[in-house]
Design a protein around this motif. Structure first.
Motif, PDB file in Angstrom:
ATOM      1  N   THR A 176     -52.713 -19.674  23.564  1.00  0.00           N
ATOM      2  CA  THR A 176     -52.543 -19.680  22.103  1.00  0.00           C
ATOM      3  C   THR A 176     -52.145 -18.308  21.543  1.00  0.00           C
ATOM      4  OG1 THR A 176     -54.950 -19.419  21.948  1.00  0.00           O
ATOM      5  CG2 THR A 176     -54.057 -21.636  21.616  1.00  0.00           C
ATOM      6  N   GLY A 177     -52.009 -17.303  22.402  1.00  0.00           N
ATOM      7  CA  GLY A 177     -51.491 -16.009  21.934  1.00  0.00           C
ATOM      8  C   GLY A 177     -52.498 -14.896  21.805  1.00  0.00           C
ATOM      9  N   LYS A 178     -53.633 -14.968  22.506  1.00  0.00           N
ATOM     10  CA  LYS A 178     -54.649 -13.909  22.411  1.00  0.00           C
ATOM     11  C   LYS A 178     -54.119 -12.602  23.030  1.00  0.00           C
ATOM     12  CE  LYS A 178     -57.614 -16.635  24.485  1.00  0.00           C
ATOM     13  NZ  LYS A 178     -56.818 -17.877  24.435  1.00  0.00           N
ATOM     14  N   SER A 179     -53.605 -12.688  24.246  1.00  0.00           N
ATOM     15  CA  SER A 179     -53.054 -11.491  24.905  1.00  0.00           C
ATOM     16  C   SER A 179     -51.795 -11.022  24.187  1.00  0.00           C
ATOM     17  CB  SER A 179     -52.737 -11.787  26.373  1.00  0.00           C
ATOM     18  OG  SER A 179     -53.911 -12.179  27.060  1.00  0.00           O
ATOM     19  N   TYR A 180     -51.045 -11.964  23.619  1.00  0.00           N
ATOM     20  CA  TYR A 180     -49.819 -11.631  22.886  1.00  0.00           C
ATOM     21  C   TYR A 180     -50.163 -10.812  21.641  1.00  0.00           C
ATOM     22  CZ  TYR A 180     -44.927 -12.450  21.549  1.00  0.00           C
ATOM     23  OH  TYR A 180     -43.595 -12.292  21.246  1.00  0.00           O
ATOM     24  N   LEU A 181     -51.249 -11.192  20.969  1.00  0.00           N
ATOM     25  CA  LEU A 181     -51.729 -10.421  19.815  1.00  0.00           C
ATOM     26  C   LEU A 181     -52.113  -9.001  20.234  1.00  0.00           C
ATOM     27  CD1 LEU A 181     -54.034 -12.709  17.634  1.00  0.00           C
ATOM     28  CD2 LEU A 181     -52.217 -11.235  16.789  1.00  0.00           C
ATOM     29  N   ALA A 182     -52.754  -8.885  21.400  1.00  0.00           N
ATOM     30  CA  ALA A 182     -53.147  -7.562  21.901  1.00  0.00           C
ATOM     31  C   ALA A 182     -51.906  -6.696  22.150  1.00  0.00           C
ATOM     32  CB  ALA A 182     -53.952  -7.707  23.189  1.00  0.00           C
ATOM     33  N   LYS A 183     -50.827  -7.318  22.648  1.00  0.00           N
ATOM     34  CA  LYS A 183     -49.577  -6.577  22.863  1.00  0.00           C
ATOM     35  C   LYS A 183     -49.003  -6.104  21.527  1.00  0.00           C
ATOM     36  CE  LYS A 183     -48.235  -8.920  27.162  1.00  0.00           C
ATOM     37  NZ  LYS A 183     -47.274  -9.834  27.793  1.00  0.00           N
ATOM     38  N   SER A 337     -47.998 -21.492  24.642  1.00  0.00           N
ATOM     39  CA  SER A 337     -47.495 -21.394  26.015  1.00  0.00           C
ATOM     40  C   SER A 337     -46.829 -22.703  26.446  1.00  0.00           C
ATOM     41  CB  SER A 337     -48.653 -21.052  26.960  1.00  0.00           C
ATOM     42  OG  SER A 337     -48.225 -21.005  28.287  1.00  0.00           O
ATOM     43  N   ASP A 338     -47.432 -23.848  26.064  1.00  0.00           N
ATOM     44  CA  ASP A 338     -46.849 -25.158  26.399  1.00  0.00           C
ATOM     45  C   ASP A 338     -45.467 -25.319  25.759  1.00  0.00           C
ATOM     46  OD1 ASP A 338     -49.186 -25.793  27.748  1.00  0.00           O
ATOM     47  OD2 ASP A 338     -50.074 -26.813  26.027  1.00  0.00           O
ATOM     48  N   ILE A 339     -45.341 -24.897  24.491  1.00  0.00           N
ATOM     49  CA  ILE A 339     -44.051 -24.996  23.788  1.00  0.00           C
ATOM     50  C   ILE A 339     -43.014 -24.111  24.458  1.00  0.00           C
ATOM     51  CG2 ILE A 339     -42.873 -24.448  21.601  1.00  0.00           C
ATOM     52  CD1 ILE A 339     -45.472 -25.421  20.197  1.00  0.00           C
ATOM     53  N   SER A 340     -43.452 -22.927  24.887  1.00  0.00           N
ATOM     54  CA  SER A 340     -42.548 -22.014  25.597  1.00  0.00           C
ATOM     55  C   SER A 340     -41.986 -22.677  26.849  1.00  0.00           C
ATOM     56  CB  SER A 340     -43.307 -20.739  25.976  1.00  0.00           C
ATOM     57  OG  SER A 340     -42.596 -19.998  26.923  1.00  0.00           O
ATOM     58  N   ILE A 341     -42.843 -23.423  27.577  1.00  0.00           N
ATOM     59  CA  ILE A 341     -42.401 -24.099  28.813  1.00  0.00           C
ATOM     60  C   ILE A 341     -41.427 -25.230  28.488  1.00  0.00           C
ATOM     61  CG2 ILE A 341     -43.210 -25.567  30.710  1.00  0.00           C
ATOM     62  CD1 ILE A 341     -45.777 -23.741  30.690  1.00  0.00           C
ATOM     63  N   VAL A 342     -41.700 -25.985  27.402  1.00  0.00           N
ATOM     64  CA  VAL A 342     -40.787 -27.069  26.989  1.00  0.00           C
ATOM     65  C   VAL A 342     -39.398 -26.500  26.714  1.00  0.00           C
ATOM     66  CG1 VAL A 342     -40.272 -28.739  25.158  1.00  0.00           C
ATOM     67  CG2 VAL A 342     -42.589 -28.577  26.052  1.00  0.00           C
ATOM     68  N   VAL A 343     -39.358 -25.411  25.932  1.00  0.00           N
ATOM     69  CA  VAL A 343     -38.062 -24.824  25.565  1.00  0.00           C
ATOM     70  C   VAL A 343     -37.356 -24.246  26.791  1.00  0.00           C
ATOM     71  CG1 VAL A 343     -36.899 -23.083  24.140  1.00  0.00           C
ATOM     72  CG2 VAL A 343     -38.832 -24.357  23.209  1.00  0.00           C
ATOM     73  N   ARG A 344     -38.107 -23.558  27.639  1.00  0.00           N
ATOM     74  CA  ARG A 344     -37.490 -22.978  28.844  1.00  0.00           C
ATOM     75  C   ARG A 344     -36.890 -24.047  29.734  1.00  0.00           C
ATOM     76  NH1 ARG A 344     -41.873 -19.428  31.601  1.00  0.00           N
ATOM     77  NH2 ARG A 344     -40.347 -19.445  33.284  1.00  0.00           N
ATOM     78  N   ASP A 345     -37.589 -25.183  29.851  1.00  0.00           N
ATOM     79  CA  ASP A 345     -37.058 -26.283  30.661  1.00  0.00           C
ATOM     80  C   ASP A 345     -35.793 -26.858  30.013  1.00  0.00           C
ATOM     81  OD1 ASP A 345     -37.563 -28.146  33.000  1.00  0.00           O
ATOM     82  OD2 ASP A 345     -37.420 -29.598  31.359  1.00  0.00           O
ATOM     83  N   ALA A 346     -35.803 -26.968  28.671  1.00  0.00           N
ATOM     84  CA  ALA A 346     -34.630 -27.482  27.956  1.00  0.00           C
ATOM     85  C   ALA A 346     -33.436 -26.540  28.111  1.00  0.00           C
ATOM     86  CB  ALA A 346     -34.959 -27.681  26.482  1.00  0.00           C
ATOM     87  N   LEU A 347     -33.711 -25.235  28.129  1.00  0.00           N
ATOM     88  CA  LEU A 347     -32.634 -24.256  28.292  1.00  0.00           C
ATOM     89  C   LEU A 347     -31.972 -24.349  29.670  1.00  0.00           C
ATOM     90  CD1 LEU A 347     -34.114 -21.020  26.621  1.00  0.00           C
ATOM     91  CD2 LEU A 347     -32.651 -22.750  25.609  1.00  0.00           C
TER      92      LEU A 347
END
Length: 442
Positions: A176-183, A337-347
């Motif tokens: 859900t973006g916890k580590s992403y927020l830390a970045k 993260s799940d949405i990221s995987i959906v988009v990456r697969d579509a790409l």
């Protein structure tokens, strides 16, 4: 050569030159700066044990020289040069002065060694992720700005009883973006030193060393303040104490408790930022020391809409705003993260079309994606029955003549059908219960 490693070499080369020219103060600064980059290279860039060992040996060599320069500068000795590498302690140049310098160097070698080990956790290169790159989570961003950015920019506002937060726990489902927020914090907190640590940085096989590493981590943070100590998966270090756990694990937790809010611990200018997927297993005393406990939930429809846009980026596609809204409504229960995987697969779907195509046709004129771009007899995959179809495979297509097929709504729906959300319903119930009892919405 890796960029950080090359930068480290450039810095220590300059340090050696300054050392040779007797500019000892500047040489000391450059040696220490260069070692920070070497340690960063060991952690993130060096491949293989041999390469790491070689860089580590160089670090010790430069640190040893830096310590000699530091001792010389602190003593303010006139007419004497700092001890050179290889000079004896009891030879012609030995004397009392050298013995005192040696004593200063070895004041606490174990402590120096532990701190040098921890220095690799300092994030030197900023991740380049801004607040605007984080979709939603306004509550979490506000709390982090209160704790990190505002006290540095407006220190006069945080005096007396108004004090910045000393401990923030980010908890929620995985992805859900916890580590992403830390970045994002590491990028935005320009004037702060950011320590990114995990259990592997603090747990040692030697008895008694783990708690010393915890203590030295906080001492290092105090020396570099304002600083942020980010502990990812904090539950792996600070789970609830029990009769069945090892003595070593108990001592680590005790040291954490003492350092985070113990008698005699000056933590002004230090923020401890923790992240966990399972907050309910944290020790209650550790949980209390995280003053703000912020729930990072699964993204709502609006946030999912933005995420699809972010992950598509500048890739050629034919999706409209309405298409993105439909995709957002179809991904209820998906994490970022799940949405990221959906988009990456579509790409990857256009790549698969090129690989499996048996016929291609020529495209000339304005691009269907970007009308300002003119296609000059480029080849695009097509079905055998289409007008102008030429029987050929991707092997026969010249590298500069392939027109990139744009991502379509069909590609996205196809990827979505093959991807399932990773978040467990039972864990969501536990997280909701923990939020009701101890947390706040992010």
């Amino acid at each position: 050569m890796a960029p950080t490693l090359q930068k480290a070499i450039d810095i220590v080369t300059k340090a050696t030159e300054e050392d040779r020219n007797k500019n000892y103060k500047e040489a000391l600064r450059l040696y220490e700066h260069g070692v920070e980059y070497f340690l960063h290279a060991i952690k993130y860039e060096a491949q293989g044990d041999k390469a790491k060992e070689s860089i580590r040996a160089k670090c010790f060599q430069y640190l040893d020289r830096a310590e000699k320069l530091k001792a010389y500068l602190n003593k303010g000795t006139k007419g004497k040069k700092p001890v050179k590498d290889g000079e004896g302690k009891s030879g012609a140049k030995g004397g009392d002065g050298d013995r005192n310098s040696s004593d200063s160097d070895s004041d606490n070698p174990e402590k120096k060694q532990l701190q040098h080990k921890l220095e690799s956790s300092i994030v030197i290169e900023k991740p380049n992720i801004k607040w605007s790159d984080v979709a939603g989570l306004e509550g979490a961003k506000t709390a982090l700005k209160e704790a990190v950015i505002l006290p540095i920019k407006f220190p006069h506002m945080f005096t007396g009883k108004r004090m910045p937060w000393k401990g923030i726990l980010l908890f929620g489902p995985p992805g859900t973006g916890k580590s992403y927020l830390a970045k994002a914090v590491a990028t935005e907190a320009n004037n702060s030193t950011f320590f990114s640590v995990s259990s592997s940085d603090l747990v040692s096989k030697w008895v008694g060393e783990s708690e010393k590493l915890v203590k030295n981590l906080f001492e290092l943070a105090r020396a570099h303040k304002p600083s942020i100590v980010f502990i990812d998966e904090v539950d792996s270090l600070c789970s609830a104490r029990s009769d069945n756990e090892s003595e070593s694990a108990r001592r680590i937790k005790t040291e954490f408790l003492v350092q985070m809010q113990g008698v005699g611990s000056d933590n002004e200018g230090i923020l401890v930022l923790g992240a966990t997927n399972t907050p309910w297993i944290l020790d209650s005393a550790i949980r209390r020391r995280f003053e703000k406990r912020i729930y990072i939930p699964l993204p709502e429809a609006n946030a999912r809409h933005v995420m699809f846009k972010i992950h598509l980026g500048s890739t050629a596609h034919l999706l409209t705003e309405e298409d993105l809204r439909i995709l957002a409504s179809k991904t209820e229960g998906f994490s970022g993260s799940d949405i990221s995987i959906v988009v990456r697969d579509a790409l990857m779907q256009p790549v698969r079309k090129v690989q499996t195509a048996t016929h291609f046709k020529k495209v000339t004129g304005p691009s269907p994606v970007d009308k300002t771009t003119i296609c000059d007899d480029l080849l695009v995959p097509c079905s055998p029955g289409e007008p102008g179809a030429i029987e050929m495979t991707w092997i026969d297509v010249p590298g500069d003549k392939l027109y990139e097929p744009p991502v379509t709504m069909y590609d996205m729906l196809k990827s979505l059908a093959n991807t399932k959300p990773t978040v467990n319903e039972d864990d969501m119930k536990k997280l909701d219960k923990f939020t009701q009892d101890f947390g706040q919405e992010g």
